[in-house]
Design a protein around this motif. Structure first.
Motif, PDB file in Angstrom:
ATOM      1  N   GLY A  79     -64.880 -61.898 -88.497  1.00 11.74           N
ATOM      2  CA  GLY A  79     -63.660 -62.314 -87.821  1.00 11.74           C
ATOM      3  C   GLY A  79     -62.713 -63.069 -88.733  1.00 11.74           C
ATOM      4  O   GLY A  79     -63.129 -63.719 -89.698  1.00 11.74           O
ATOM      5  N   ASP A  80     -61.427 -62.999 -88.402  1.00  6.32           N
ATOM      6  CA  ASP A  80     -60.472 -63.801 -89.170  1.00  6.32           C
ATOM      7  C   ASP A  80     -60.616 -65.284 -88.846  1.00  6.32           C
ATOM      8  O   ASP A  80     -59.974 -66.124 -89.487  1.00  6.32           O
ATOM      9  CB  ASP A  80     -59.033 -63.318 -88.959  1.00  6.32           C
ATOM     10  N   SER A  81     -61.513 -65.612 -87.915  1.00 13.27           N
ATOM     11  CA  SER A  81     -61.901 -67.009 -87.713  1.00 13.27           C
ATOM     12  C   SER A  81     -62.493 -67.610 -88.973  1.00 13.27           C
ATOM     13  O   SER A  81     -62.622 -68.828 -89.086  1.00 13.27           O
ATOM     14  CB  SER A  81     -62.913 -67.107 -86.563  1.00 13.27           C
ATOM     15  N   VAL A  82     -62.838 -66.768 -89.949  1.00 13.02           N
ATOM     16  CA  VAL A  82     -63.324 -67.260 -91.245  1.00 13.02           C
ATOM     17  C   VAL A  82     -62.343 -68.245 -91.870  1.00 13.02           C
ATOM     18  O   VAL A  82     -62.741 -69.172 -92.580  1.00 13.02           O
ATOM     19  CB  VAL A  82     -63.588 -66.082 -92.208  1.00 13.02           C
ATOM     20  N   GLY A  83     -61.061 -68.055 -91.596  1.00 12.66           N
ATOM     21  CA  GLY A  83     -60.063 -68.958 -92.164  1.00 12.66           C
ATOM     22  C   GLY A  83     -60.247 -70.383 -91.695  1.00 12.66           C
ATOM     23  O   GLY A  83     -60.114 -71.334 -92.478  1.00 12.66           O
ATOM     24  N   MET A  84     -60.574 -70.553 -90.416  1.00 13.59           N
ATOM     25  CA  MET A  84     -60.785 -71.887 -89.863  1.00 13.59           C
ATOM     26  C   MET A  84     -62.194 -72.391 -90.140  1.00 13.59           C
ATOM     27  O   MET A  84     -62.409 -73.550 -90.473  1.00 13.59           O
ATOM     28  CB  MET A  84     -60.511 -71.861 -88.355  1.00 13.59           C
TER      29      MET A  84
ATOM     30  N   LEU B 158     -64.616 -71.377 -92.504  1.00 14.59           N
ATOM     31  CA  LEU B 158     -65.061 -71.562 -93.885  1.00 14.59           C
ATOM     32  C   LEU B 158     -63.994 -72.087 -94.833  1.00 14.59           C
ATOM     33  O   LEU B 158     -64.322 -72.699 -95.847  1.00 14.59           O
ATOM     34  CB  LEU B 158     -65.611 -70.242 -94.450  1.00 14.59           C
ATOM     35  N   HIS B 159     -62.734 -71.833 -94.516  1.00 16.23           N
ATOM     36  CA  HIS B 159     -61.670 -72.198 -95.452  1.00 16.23           C
ATOM     37  C   HIS B 159     -60.851 -73.406 -95.006  1.00 16.23           C
ATOM     38  O   HIS B 159     -59.946 -73.832 -95.717  1.00 16.23           O
ATOM     39  CB  HIS B 159     -60.747 -71.000 -95.697  1.00 16.23           C
ATOM     40  N   GLY B 160     -61.146 -73.946 -93.835  1.00 14.70           N
ATOM     41  CA  GLY B 160     -60.474 -75.148 -93.385  1.00 14.70           C
ATOM     42  C   GLY B 160     -59.029 -74.973 -92.987  1.00 14.70           C
ATOM     43  O   GLY B 160     -58.274 -75.957 -92.926  1.00 14.70           O
ATOM     44  N   LEU B 161     -58.616 -73.747 -92.673  1.00 12.22           N
ATOM     45  CA  LEU B 161     -57.243 -73.510 -92.254  1.00 12.22           C
ATOM     46  C   LEU B 161     -57.050 -73.989 -90.811  1.00 12.22           C
ATOM     47  O   LEU B 161     -57.987 -74.000 -90.024  1.00 12.22           O
ATOM     48  CB  LEU B 161     -56.905 -72.018 -92.357  1.00 12.22           C
ATOM     49  N   PRO B 162     -55.823 -74.341 -90.435  1.00  9.55           N
ATOM     50  CA  PRO B 162     -55.591 -74.831 -89.076  1.00  9.55           C
ATOM     51  C   PRO B 162     -55.615 -73.737 -88.015  1.00  9.55           C
ATOM     52  O   PRO B 162     -55.780 -74.008 -86.833  1.00  9.55           O
ATOM     53  CB  PRO B 162     -54.197 -75.462 -89.163  1.00  9.55           C
ATOM     54  N   ASP B 163     -55.440 -72.474 -88.424  1.00  9.67           N
ATOM     55  CA  ASP B 163     -55.452 -71.343 -87.510  1.00  9.67           C
ATOM     56  C   ASP B 163     -55.765 -70.094 -88.334  1.00  9.67           C
ATOM     57  O   ASP B 163     -56.091 -70.190 -89.520  1.00  9.67           O
ATOM     58  CB  ASP B 163     -54.111 -71.203 -86.763  1.00  9.67           C
ATOM     59  N   THR B 164     -55.654 -68.928 -87.722  1.00  6.06           N
ATOM     60  CA  THR B 164     -55.996 -67.694 -88.429  1.00  6.06           C
ATOM     61  C   THR B 164     -54.814 -67.069 -89.166  1.00  6.06           C
ATOM     62  O   THR B 164     -54.986 -66.056 -89.856  1.00  6.06           O
ATOM     63  CB  THR B 164     -56.555 -66.656 -87.450  1.00  6.06           C
ATOM     64  N   LEU B 165     -53.638 -67.650 -89.041  1.00  2.00           N
ATOM     65  CA  LEU B 165     -52.438 -67.003 -89.569  1.00  2.00           C
ATOM     66  C   LEU B 165     -52.404 -66.934 -91.091  1.00  2.00           C
ATOM     67  O   LEU B 165     -51.721 -66.076 -91.657  1.00  2.00           O
ATOM     68  CB  LEU B 165     -51.186 -67.725 -89.049  1.00  2.00           C
ATOM     69  N   GLY B 166     -53.112 -67.830 -91.758  1.00  2.00           N
ATOM     70  CA  GLY B 166     -53.106 -67.833 -93.220  1.00  2.00           C
ATOM     71  C   GLY B 166     -54.151 -66.935 -93.846  1.00  2.00           C
ATOM     72  O   GLY B 166     -54.261 -66.859 -95.078  1.00  2.00           O
TER      73      GLY B 166
ATOM     74  N   GLY C 176     -73.864 -75.012 -83.415  1.00  5.66           N
ATOM     75  CA  GLY C 176     -73.535 -76.430 -83.400  1.00  5.66           C
ATOM     76  C   GLY C 176     -73.238 -77.010 -84.769  1.00  5.66           C
ATOM     77  O   GLY C 176     -73.582 -78.155 -85.052  1.00  5.66           O
ATOM     78  N   LEU C 177     -72.579 -76.230 -85.600  1.00  3.97           N
ATOM     79  CA  LEU C 177     -72.274 -76.726 -86.950  1.00  3.97           C
ATOM     80  C   LEU C 177     -71.100 -77.688 -86.961  1.00  3.97           C
ATOM     81  O   LEU C 177     -70.940 -78.458 -87.910  1.00  3.97           O
ATOM     82  CB  LEU C 177     -72.006 -75.546 -87.891  1.00  3.97           C
ATOM     83  N   PHE C 178     -70.267 -77.652 -85.914  1.00  4.50           N
ATOM     84  CA  PHE C 178     -69.110 -78.536 -85.842  1.00  4.50           C
ATOM     85  C   PHE C 178     -69.271 -79.467 -84.653  1.00  4.50           C
ATOM     86  O   PHE C 178     -69.077 -79.075 -83.498  1.00  4.50           O
ATOM     87  CB  PHE C 178     -67.816 -77.731 -85.721  1.00  4.50           C
ATOM     88  N   ALA C 179     -69.635 -80.708 -84.916  1.00  2.00           N
ATOM     89  CA  ALA C 179     -69.944 -81.647 -83.842  1.00  2.00           C
ATOM     90  C   ALA C 179     -68.751 -81.901 -82.936  1.00  2.00           C
ATOM     91  O   ALA C 179     -68.897 -82.102 -81.734  1.00  2.00           O
ATOM     92  CB  ALA C 179     -70.451 -82.967 -84.442  1.00  2.00           C
ATOM     93  N   GLU C 180     -67.544 -81.898 -83.530  1.00  4.29           N
ATOM     94  CA  GLU C 180     -66.358 -82.278 -82.765  1.00  4.29           C
ATOM     95  C   GLU C 180     -65.750 -81.124 -81.978  1.00  4.29           C
ATOM     96  O   GLU C 180     -64.843 -81.328 -81.172  1.00  4.29           O
ATOM     97  CB  GLU C 180     -65.300 -82.862 -83.715  1.00  4.29           C
ATOM     98  N   PHE C 181     -66.205 -79.888 -82.194  1.00  2.27           N
ATOM     99  CA  PHE C 181     -65.593 -78.717 -81.568  1.00  2.27           C
ATOM    100  C   PHE C 181     -66.551 -78.143 -80.543  1.00  2.27           C
ATOM    101  O   PHE C 181     -67.600 -77.590 -80.895  1.00  2.27           O
ATOM    102  CB  PHE C 181     -65.249 -77.679 -82.637  1.00  2.27           C
ATOM    103  N   ARG C 182     -66.208 -78.270 -79.256  1.00  7.72           N
ATOM    104  CA  ARG C 182     -67.085 -77.831 -78.178  1.00  7.72           C
ATOM    105  C   ARG C 182     -66.303 -77.025 -77.138  1.00  7.72           C
ATOM    106  O   ARG C 182     -65.973 -77.539 -76.069  1.00  7.72           O
ATOM    107  CB  ARG C 182     -67.750 -79.032 -77.506  1.00  7.72           C
ATOM    108  N   PRO C 183     -66.003 -75.750 -77.438  1.00  8.74           N
ATOM    109  CA  PRO C 183     -65.304 -74.935 -76.443  1.00  8.74           C
ATOM    110  C   PRO C 183     -66.131 -74.805 -75.167  1.00  8.74           C
ATOM    111  O   PRO C 183     -67.365 -74.704 -75.209  1.00  8.74           O
ATOM    112  CB  PRO C 183     -65.166 -73.581 -77.145  1.00  8.74           C
ATOM    113  N   LYS C 184     -65.458 -74.772 -74.029  1.00  6.85           N
ATOM    114  CA  LYS C 184     -66.129 -74.682 -72.730  1.00  6.85           C
ATOM    115  C   LYS C 184     -66.988 -73.426 -72.625  1.00  6.85           C
ATOM    116  O   LYS C 184     -68.048 -73.430 -71.982  1.00  6.85           O
ATOM    117  CB  LYS C 184     -65.080 -74.694 -71.612  1.00  6.85           C
ATOM    118  N   PHE C 185     -66.544 -72.325 -73.259  1.00  8.53           N
ATOM    119  CA  PHE C 185     -67.240 -71.052 -73.092  1.00  8.53           C
ATOM    120  C   PHE C 185     -68.414 -70.871 -74.059  1.00  8.53           C
ATOM    121  O   PHE C 185     -69.049 -69.815 -74.072  1.00  8.53           O
ATOM    122  CB  PHE C 185     -66.267 -69.874 -73.241  1.00  8.53           C
ATOM    123  N   VAL C 186     -68.707 -71.881 -74.877  1.00  8.38           N
ATOM    124  CA  VAL C 186     -69.800 -71.770 -75.853  1.00  8.38           C
ATOM    125  C   VAL C 186     -71.029 -72.509 -75.355  1.00  8.38           C
ATOM    126  O   VAL C 186     -70.942 -73.677 -74.949  1.00  8.38           O
ATOM    127  CB  VAL C 186     -69.374 -72.335 -77.225  1.00  8.38           C
ATOM    128  N   ARG C 187     -72.179 -71.852 -75.374  1.00  2.41           N
ATOM    129  CA  ARG C 187     -73.450 -72.543 -75.210  1.00  2.41           C
ATOM    130  C   ARG C 187     -74.030 -72.778 -76.603  1.00  2.41           C
ATOM    131  O   ARG C 187     -74.149 -71.851 -77.394  1.00  2.41           O
ATOM    132  CB  ARG C 187     -74.437 -71.716 -74.388  1.00  2.41           C
TER     133      ARG C 187
END
Length: 276
Positions: free
Chosen positions: A49-54, A56-64, A226-237
């Motif tokens: 996924g282009d979610s790789v930008g956020m 693994l690469h620390g981008l703020p969104d997928t646009l970059g 659970g690699l990101f402690a601060e990020f907890r989307p409602k739809f993720v178990r």
């Protein structure tokens, strides 16, 4: 049959399409070879996924995210797969200008990564592009609902398809399926809309925050681990808390190094001619 239970048989867009209404399709993202090897043991689909930008690469969104980035990670993931089908996202600005641009980008992804398919975002307006690609031998996964590449137009990462807007998203999914997409991702929709679209279209739906009625499910693997402690989307178990465990492990390592408990004698090498 799943990739796990059907040992030796490689999943393809055709076998995934044939799973409509059958055993749920299991999909996770992967961006590296080691993670792909883990996912391959249990998943039917692996999405680069282009979610790789956020993630693994620390981008703020997928646009970059660029096409070169997707190809780099696609190559890495391909080395870790033997059974699951690999789908690679076409990144922002690599396909929206028209079918010819999309074909050039998709052909490069397929040739340089060994992907079995590409994924693109957008509704009915992308149907001609999907048809153009499919008729030229490039399987396509669609993506409707919350489409992260359009986050600025959508006004953020909000639930889509509530009320009358659901009719438009359902029409988008139908248009992509009729254009030849072998499956359609439904992201962040009311569960009732996810079920409606699943019932209405002839190809599998892959849900992410779109309810249990979808033909399959996908998550970003870093989220479910659970690699990101601060990020907890409602739809993720969360199936693990690897971020917490990794933080504790690094802290323990640092403490041992500072206290000279590591490395110990068992971690060293003896002089030449002596036993160790």
């Amino acid at each position: 049959m799943s990739a796990q239970s059907e040992t030796g048989r490689r999943q393809t867009p055709s076998t995934i399409r044939a799973r409509k209404g059958a055993e749920p399709i299991v999909c996770l993202t992967a961006y590296t070879t080691p993670v792909a090897r883990i996912a391959d043991q249990s998943c039917d689909l692996v999405l680069v996924g282009d979610s790789v930008g956020m993630v693994l690469h620390g981008l703020p969104d997928t646009l970059g995210v660029t096409l070169d980035m997707m190809i780099l990670h696609g190559r890495a993931v391909a080395r870790g797969l033997s059974r699951a089908a690999m789908v690679v996202d076409l990144p922002f600005a690599s396909y929206e200008a028209g079918p010819q641009q999309a074909f050039a980008a998709a052909a490069r992804v397929m040739a340089e990564t060994g992907a079995q398919a590409v994924k693109l975002e957008g509704g009915a307006h992308m149907a001609p592009t999907v048809e153009f690609l499919v008729t030229r031998g490039i399987p396509v996964m669609g993506h409707v609902g919350l489409t992260p590449q359009a986050v600025n137009t959508l006004g953020g990462y909000r639930v889509q398809g509530r009320g009358a807007a659901g009719d438009r998203i359902a029409a988008d999914a139908r248009a992509l399926a009729e254009a030849g997409a072998f499956s359609v991702v439904l992201e962040k929709l009311p569960a009732s809309l996810g079920q409606r679209i699943t019932d209405e279209i002839a190809v599998p739906t892959i849900g992410i925050g779109a309810g249990a009625a979808c033909d399959g499910q996908v998550l970003v693997i870093d989220d479910m681990l659970g690699l990101f402690a601060e990020f907890r989307p409602k739809f993720v178990r969360r199936y693990a808390e690897l971020g917490r465990d990794a933080t504790a492990a690094v802290a323990a390592y640092a403490e041992d190094v500072r206290a000279r408990r590591f490395p110990g004698p068992e971690h060293g090498f003896a002089d030449e001619g002596t036993q160790a």
